[in-house]
Each structure stands twice: as structure tokens, then as C-alpha cells.
Scaffold this motif. Structure first.
Motif, PDB file in Angstrom:
ATOM      1  N   PRO A 165     -23.028  13.720 -97.403  1.00 36.67           N
ATOM      2  CA  PRO A 165     -24.235  14.118 -96.668  1.00 36.67           C
ATOM      3  C   PRO A 165     -23.912  15.149 -95.587  1.00 36.67           C
ATOM      4  O   PRO A 165     -22.792  15.228 -95.087  1.00 36.67           O
ATOM      5  N   ASN A 166     -24.911  15.950 -95.243  1.00 36.28           N
ATOM      6  CA  ASN A 166     -24.793  16.943 -94.180  1.00 36.28           C
ATOM      7  C   ASN A 166     -23.610  17.885 -94.420  1.00 36.28           C
ATOM      8  O   ASN A 166     -22.854  18.200 -93.495  1.00 36.28           O
TER       9      ASN A 166
ATOM     10  N   ALA B 109     -23.513  21.114 -92.248  1.00 35.96           N
ATOM     11  CA  ALA B 109     -23.195  20.812 -90.846  1.00 35.96           C
ATOM     12  C   ALA B 109     -21.721  20.468 -90.695  1.00 35.96           C
ATOM     13  O   ALA B 109     -21.074  20.860 -89.705  1.00 35.96           O
ATOM     14  N   ARG B 110     -21.176  19.750 -91.662  1.00 35.50           N
ATOM     15  CA  ARG B 110     -19.757  19.411 -91.612  1.00 35.50           C
ATOM     16  C   ARG B 110     -18.885  20.661 -91.784  1.00 35.50           C
ATOM     17  O   ARG B 110     -17.864  20.810 -91.110  1.00 35.50           O
TER      18      ARG B 110
ATOM     19  N   GLY C 186     -17.649  14.811 -87.272  1.00 34.27           N
ATOM     20  CA  GLY C 186     -18.566  15.374 -88.240  1.00 34.27           C
ATOM     21  C   GLY C 186     -17.975  16.506 -89.044  1.00 34.27           C
ATOM     22  O   GLY C 186     -18.688  17.420 -89.473  1.00 34.27           O
TER      23      GLY C 186
END
Length: 383
Positions: A122-123, A126-127, A139
Motif C-alpha cells: 500500500p501507498n 508515498a513510500r 514509510g
């Protein structure tokens, strides 16, 4: 963590070899141990349902996290030298040029591997963004990036100290680290000396849990430059004791987290062997030059950083792909290690240099802006 030790003419082969050995330790820790016992997000989804490696292999590799602590010692060695040789702004520019290109390349390749393999991550964007910008607070696309925030804060501390104290010397900076870390661990042990579950993670970026490792490296550099004194030996002994405390408590914390035996004597022994080699770098240089060319060792050392960043998620994707072809898990992991090493060599020799050149050019263009502005202002006034 992972920058060049000295100028090319002064490169010490043992430093490059130990640096690569540290990356190899971390790689085998992940690909042969944690991947099969508590893998992080992304890798866990790729390896789910695959027959794990034999338990004795997983157990045998579970101590190799100690490579990170040795990395911090090497950082202390090389950064102290680099900071003395350059002003604060130039020092930070060099560190960014060293860290950012590989982080960008490795995070991008890791993201591509996760997307192509269909991993549950997920994400992802962003990671990826957190990884390429070296954000220090989690993250990331790959768990290995956690040390980069610590390294950057160490660099900033060094830059500030030597900008304000050009003649302060590495001994004084190392002493600050030793006394601060001593106070920190005394407070921790005073709370409950037997509590193994103390969460250092929230305090990583104060440098207090790992500061003793940086101090050890700085003191080794200082001793190589001007010899040992009683003060340096006392500081070194104190830092070594504090390092042992961190290693022992981290081993205990992992033991509770993973529910496996984690005798601290094993990582401590590995650490001390690495320290002995690092302390003998100049003595070993003539002997090592007869075995390996300095240029070859330097190439190996340069490859260490991308190896550290690329192996985790890409390694999981490769292992899953090899197993999907009907290859036994053990052989798949061996092929993965060989493939990761080849990819690392490609990144270090072919991909990093042009990205670094682009970034260096950007620094030069932005660095010229104040000069151009002042020149334009003077010219306009003259007219």
C-alpha cells in the motif's frame, strides 16, 4: 554510512572490504533469515506460501544484523576525515551527492519490482517518495532505508560542529558522543536494567542509541592520524562498552520479538572481529595490496551502498520468481544473491555516475544563482 574513506591515493583496502562485508551480512540476514521469519510488507506477500529455507539456515543467519553497527563505525571513520577537509556546506553537498543518486535508483527499481511481481504494497508512491528524499521518519519502500535518516542527522551534527569549531578536532566531538550516550544508557538501565523490550526506535534520530559506534570510528581515525593517547584510549574503551550494551539489548529485543534464541555473544564476537580489522587498516594495507588492487577494492566499496538498498524487496521478488519456475527455495535464494550482486555492480558502475552528474550540475546551477543575482544587481546600479 557508506561514503568513500579517503582520496583515491589514500584509499585503504580493508575499509572497502569490511564495508562490503557489512552489506553482505545485512543481505544474508534479510534474504536468508528475516524473509522467512517475519518479513516486512511487500516481501511478505511475495514469499507467502513458499517453502521456507531450512530452519538451521534461518537460525545461522539471524545474527547478521550486526553489519549495521559496523556500518556506523565506518561512517564515524570516514565522515570525521571528510568534515575536516571541507567547509560545512561543501561537506553536506558531498554527502547528498553520495547518498541521493543510489537512493533514487534503488527505490525506483524496488518499486518497479514490486509492481511487476504484484506484491501487496500500500501507498507505494508515498513510500517511493519518502525513500528517494531520504525522509528519516519511516514509510519507506524498503526497511533498509531506516539507517539513512540516522546517517543524515549524524552528517548535520558533524557539519554544524566543525563549522563552529574548525580546530575542535574529532576527539572532542567523539567525547561529546561518548558522554551523551553514557548518560542515555545509564538512564535506560536505571529504569529497568533487565527490560529487554525498550523501544529505541523513537529515539534513533537523537543518535543516542547508536552514537557510541560513530564515536568509535572517529577515534580510530584520530588515532590513525596522530596516535593513541591515554585520553583517546579511555574514550575508546568507554565507547566500546556502550556499543556492547546496545548490541546486547538489541539482541534481547530481537529474541523477544521473533521468539528465537539470540545470544549476544555471537554478534559481539562478529563486531569485535570487524573492529580489529578496522583498527589495523594501515598495517594490513601492504599485505592486502599484494592480493587485491586498490582500484578493485574501491569498486567493491562503492558497490556497497546500492547493495544495501536494493537487496530486500528486489530479493523477495526474484526469489518468488525463481520458485515460480519450479526451482527449489535454497537454489532460488542462491540465484537471487547472485542476481542482486550483478544488479548492484550495474547500478554502481553504470547508473549512479550519470545521475550523480545531473545532480552535481543542478547544485552548480543553483549555487551560481546568488553570484548571478549579485552581478546583475551591481550592473543595474552601474547603469
Amino acid at each position: 554510512m557508506l561514503c568513500a574513506m579517503t582520496k583515491k591515493s589514500e584509499a585503504l583496502i580493508a575499509i572497502d572490504l569490511v564495508r562490503f562485508g557489512c552489506a553482505a551480512l545485512v543481505m544474508t540476514y534479510h534474504l536468508m533469515s528475516t524473509h522467512w521469519q517475519g518479513a516486512s510488507i511487500g516481501a511478505a506477500s511475495l514469499l507467502a506460501g513458499i517453502k521456507p529455507l531450512p530452519s538451521w539456515v534461518v537460525a545461522g543467519m539471524r545474527f547478521n544484523w550486526i553489519g549495521v553497527q559496523l556500518f556506523f563505525v565506518i561512517s564515524g571513520m570516514v565522515i570525521a576525515r571528510s568534515a575536516l577537509a571541507a567547509p560545512g556546506g561543501e561537506f553536506m553537498r558531498r554527502r547528498i551527492l553520495r547518498l541521493v543518486p543510489a537512493a533514487f535508483i534503488c527505490a525506483t527499481i524496488s518499486a518497479a519490482a514490486l509492481i511487476i511481481s504484484g506484491a501487496d504494497m500500500p501507498n507505494l508512491f508515498a513510500r517511493w517518495l519518502a525513500s528517494v528524499t531520504l525522509l528519516p521518519f519511516g514509510g519507506w519502500i524498503d526497511p533498509s532505508y531506516w539507517t539513512l535518516g540516522i546517517e543524515l542527522i549524524f552528517y548535520l551534527a558533524v557539519a554544524c560542529f566543525f563549522s563552529l569549531n574548525r580546530n575542535g578536532g574529532t576527539d572532542r566531538f567523539a567525547a561529546i558522543f561518548v558522554f551523551a550516550c553514557a548518560a542515555f544508557w545509564m538512564l535506560v538501565l536505571a529504569q529497568d536494567p533487565h527490560a529487554p523490550a525498550f523501544d529505541e526506535h523513537g529515539l534513533f534520530y537523537t543518535l543516542l542509541p547508536h552514537g557510541a559506534f560513530f564515536a568509535l570510528g572517529m577515534l580510530l581515525t584520530s588515532a590513525a592520524r596522530s596516535g593513541w593517547t591515554a585520553r583517546k584510549l579511555a574514550l575508546f574503551g568507554g565507547a566500546l562498552c556502550l556499543a556492547a550494551v546496545q548490541i546486547a539489548r538489541h539482541a534481547r529485543w530481537l529474541e523477544l520479538r521473533d521468539h528465537v534464541p539470540m545470544a549476544p555473544a555471537v554478534p559481539l564476537t562478529i563486531f569485535l572481529v570487524g573492529m580489529a580489522v578496522l583498527a589495523s587498516t594501515r598495517t594490513l594495507q601492504p599485505r592486502l595490496e599484494r592480493i587485491i588492487a586498490p582500484s578493485t577494492a574501491r569498486t567493491i566499496g562503492v558497490a556497497t551502498y546500492p547493495l544495501y538498498l536494493i537487496h530486500y524487496q528486489v530479493g523477495a521478488a526474484l526469489t518468488a520468481a525463481f520458485v515460480a519456475l519450479g526451482i527449489a527455495t535454497g537454489v532460488a535464494v542462491a540465484l537471487t544473491i547472485a542476481s542482486v550482486l550483478g544488479l548492484t555492480a550495474c547500478i554502481a558502475t553504470c547508473l549512479e555516475p550519470p545521475v550523480r552528474s545531473i545532480l552535481r550540475g543542478a547544485f552548480q546551477r543553483f549555487g551560481d544563482l546568488p553570484v548571478r543575482f549579485r552581478t546583475a544587481t551591481v550592473s543595474s546600479r552601474g547603469r
